[in-house]
Design an enzyme around this catalytic site. Structure first.
Site, PDB file in Angstrom:
ATOM      1  N   ASN A  23       1.222  -1.222  -0.042  1.00 34.70           N
ATOM      2  CA  ASN A  23       0.263  -0.300  -0.159  1.00 34.70           C
ATOM      3  C   ASN A  23       1.275   1.266  -0.023  1.00 34.70           C
ATOM      4  O   ASN A  23       1.291   2.134   0.362  1.00 34.70           O
ATOM      5  CB  ASN A  23      -0.477  -0.379   1.426  1.00 34.70           C
ATOM      6  CG  ASN A  23      -1.967   1.229   1.080  1.00 34.70           C
ATOM      7  OD1 ASN A  23      -2.661   1.571   0.573  1.00 34.70           O
ATOM      8  ND2 ASN A  23      -2.687   1.369   2.626  1.00 34.70           N
ATOM      9  N   SER A  30      -4.415   4.447  18.121  1.00 35.77           N
ATOM     10  CA  SER A  30      -4.776   4.939  17.075  1.00 35.77           C
ATOM     11  C   SER A  30      -5.954   5.614  17.884  1.00 35.77           C
ATOM     12  O   SER A  30      -6.405   5.108  19.402  1.00 35.77           O
ATOM     13  CB  SER A  30      -5.356   4.573  15.909  1.00 35.77           C
ATOM     14  OG  SER A  30      -7.224   5.717  16.013  1.00 35.77           O
ATOM     15  N   TYR A  80     -10.045  -3.362  12.835  1.00 36.18           N
ATOM     16  CA  TYR A  80      -9.452  -2.600  12.331  1.00 36.18           C
ATOM     17  C   TYR A  80      -8.770  -2.199  13.876  1.00 36.18           C
ATOM     18  O   TYR A  80      -8.006  -1.857  13.921  1.00 36.18           O
ATOM     19  CB  TYR A  80      -9.264  -1.290  10.610  1.00 36.18           C
ATOM     20  CG  TYR A  80      -8.463  -0.451  11.626  1.00 36.18           C
ATOM     21  CD1 TYR A  80      -7.718   0.022  11.091  1.00 36.18           C
ATOM     22  CD2 TYR A  80      -8.658   1.198  12.447  1.00 36.18           C
ATOM     23  CE1 TYR A  80      -6.460   0.631  11.432  1.00 36.18           C
ATOM     24  CE2 TYR A  80      -8.475   1.712  12.523  1.00 36.18           C
ATOM     25  CZ  TYR A  80      -6.871   1.783  12.238  1.00 36.18           C
ATOM     26  OH  TYR A  80      -5.350   3.052  12.445  1.00 36.18           O
ATOM     27  N   LYS A 114      -5.568  -2.630  16.608  1.00 37.45           N
ATOM     28  CA  LYS A 114      -5.183  -1.965  17.823  1.00 37.45           C
ATOM     29  C   LYS A 114      -4.607  -1.644  18.454  1.00 37.45           C
ATOM     30  O   LYS A 114      -4.417  -1.872  19.885  1.00 37.45           O
ATOM     31  CB  LYS A 114      -5.569  -0.002  17.266  1.00 37.45           C
ATOM     32  CG  LYS A 114      -4.971   0.473  15.783  1.00 37.45           C
ATOM     33  CD  LYS A 114      -3.938   0.429  15.649  1.00 37.45           C
ATOM     34  CE  LYS A 114      -3.681   0.432  13.578  1.00 37.45           C
ATOM     35  NZ  LYS A 114      -2.051   0.726  13.449  1.00 37.45           N
ATOM     36  N   ARG A 146     -13.195  16.784  14.901  1.00 37.96           N
ATOM     37  CA  ARG A 146     -12.203  15.447  14.910  1.00 37.96           C
ATOM     38  C   ARG A 146     -10.776  16.204  15.438  1.00 37.96           C
ATOM     39  O   ARG A 146     -10.920  17.758  15.246  1.00 37.96           O
ATOM     40  CB  ARG A 146     -11.258  14.760  13.622  1.00 37.96           C
ATOM     41  CG  ARG A 146     -12.395  13.411  13.662  1.00 37.96           C
ATOM     42  CD  ARG A 146     -12.210  12.173  14.372  1.00 37.96           C
ATOM     43  NE  ARG A 146     -13.427  11.714  13.672  1.00 37.96           N
ATOM     44  CZ  ARG A 146     -14.224  11.842  14.718  1.00 37.96           C
ATOM     45  NH1 ARG A 146     -15.932  12.979  15.168  1.00 37.96           N
ATOM     46  NH2 ARG A 146     -15.518  10.576  13.004  1.00 37.96           N
TER      47      ARG A 146
END
Ligand code: UD1
Length: 351
Positions: free
Chosen positions: A44, A137, A162, A166, A244
């Site tokens: 990626n 995260s 996902y 983490k 955010r």
């Protein structure tokens, strides 16, 4: 880390070092004098990043960089790398990161992200390297009870595989320290990394349709997409859109270098938030990016996206006090640098 050597004598292995956050961190490490070994399978990321890194840091610093194209789940490859390089510490970025895809492919996500971490720490242990910084995260905080989020705020159940990877890797690394107090672990919980290298030579280059807001906005700005889709305008926030804590990727990179210097000679497990402490809404981002690119960017309001939280932002006191690190860039800087990257590389590294 038992290592208290000067940067020029310290070798840092960076998994996922060709990726968005990894590549910017590699530049910071090289500029600080470290020896750097990138391990990346380029699944990626583009190999062209390596040339861009060389261009930014110059030939002298580029001499201190080596690259191995390898998958972190490949134990034999890792053993060869640890045999060949005098690795003192590892920064572990490599992993699958698309939230939506993780819901469709949970086995691949759990197996890759958790499997690679287990393989990596086992190889590290065998080669006597017990210092690791892990890319965690803010997703581990889930839907917060109170803001700002401190490192003491409770971890909440993740809303997708996902996020669980983490969450679980943090616990795996904590267990490692309990079992063997020689380990030195730093968990860095990133808020929302955006922006790009100020040179315009490196930035975020997602494959396919971007999942995250900023790369999507940048692609609208450059004409690759028609309009920004705003996921919900009925949140309990000042303008109804999600809020955010966006942080410039250069600040994030500097945070890793600060953590690396801080952890030298220590053992144990410590967690730090890396954010700015400021919340910004989706509409504020669109406005700031419009100012950066000199054109009003079109947007359409859509329903909320499943799994999104209303708002989150960081309390950054711990990193400031212990690491001596603080974010330097504001939203206007982040949008300027992101636009500079996107406008010079409309199709990313392949463009
Ligand atoms: C997302 C992940 C998070 C991961 C992080 C990595 C989800 C639910 N969360 O965080 O687990 O750690 O990326 O960078 O995917 N938005 C739009 N339109 C878009 C895209 C996003 O309005 O096209 C909004 C979202 O609703 C949110 C904000 O923009 O309010 C930020 O979204 P995004 O960039 O995807 O990041 P997070 O969801 O915070």
């Amino acid at each position: 880390m038992s290592n208290t050597k000067a940067p020029q004598d310290t070798c840092v292995l960076v998994t996922g070092g060709a990726g968005f956050i990894g590549s910017h961190t590699v530049v910071c490490l090289l500029e600080q004098g470290y020896q750097v070994v990138i391990v990346d399978d380029l699944s990626n990321a583009s190999e062209k990043v390596l040339d861009r890194i060389d261009q930014i840091v110059g030939p002298e610093a580029a001499e201190r960089l080596s690259f191995y194209r390898a998958d972190v789940t490949d134990r034999e490859a890792l053993d060869c790398i640890f045999d060949a390089e005098p690795v003192d510490a590892v920064i572990h970025f490599a992993g699958f990161k698309a939230v939506g895809e993780s819901v469709q492919k949970p086995i691949e996500y759990y197996s890759n992200n958790i499997g690679s971490t287990l393989t990596l720490v086992d190889a590290m242990r065998e080669h006597g390297c017990k210092s690791i910084i892990f890319s965690s995260s803010a997703t581990v905080y889930g839907d917060p009870d109170a803001l700002p989020l401190t490192e003491e705020s409770p971890k909440k159940p993740a809303t997708n595989p996902y996020g669980w990877t983490k969450w679980m890797i943090e616990e795996i690394l904590r267990s490692l320290v309990v079992a063997d107090p020689e380990w030195d672990v730093v968990l860095l919980r990133y808020f929302n990394p955006i922006g790009a290298h100020p040179s315009g030579l490196m930035g975020e280059d997602p494959k396919g349709i971007p999942n995250n807001l900023l790369p999507y906005v940048a692609q609208v700005a450059v004409g690759r997409r028609d309009a920004v889709h705003v996921f919900g305008d009925d949140y309990d926030t000042p303008d109804g859109t999600g809020v955010r804590d966006y942080i410039h990727v250069m600040d994030l990179a500097a945070g890793h270098v600060a953590a690396l210097a801080w952890m030298a000679g220590k053992t144990g497990c410590e967690v730090f938030n890396l954010g700015t402490g400021t919340g910004t809404s989706v509409l504020e981002i669109i406005k700031a990016f419009s100012a950066a690119c000199g054109r009003e960017l079109p947007y359409v309001i859509e329903p909320r996206r499943a799994g999104d939280v209303t708002a989150n932002w960081a309390d950054c006191a711990k990193a400031r006090e212990m690491l001596g690190w603080e974010a330097q860039y504001d939203i206007a800087d982040m949008c300027r640098d992101s636009w500079n990257w996107q406008s010079h590389n409309p199709n990313g590294y392949e463009g």
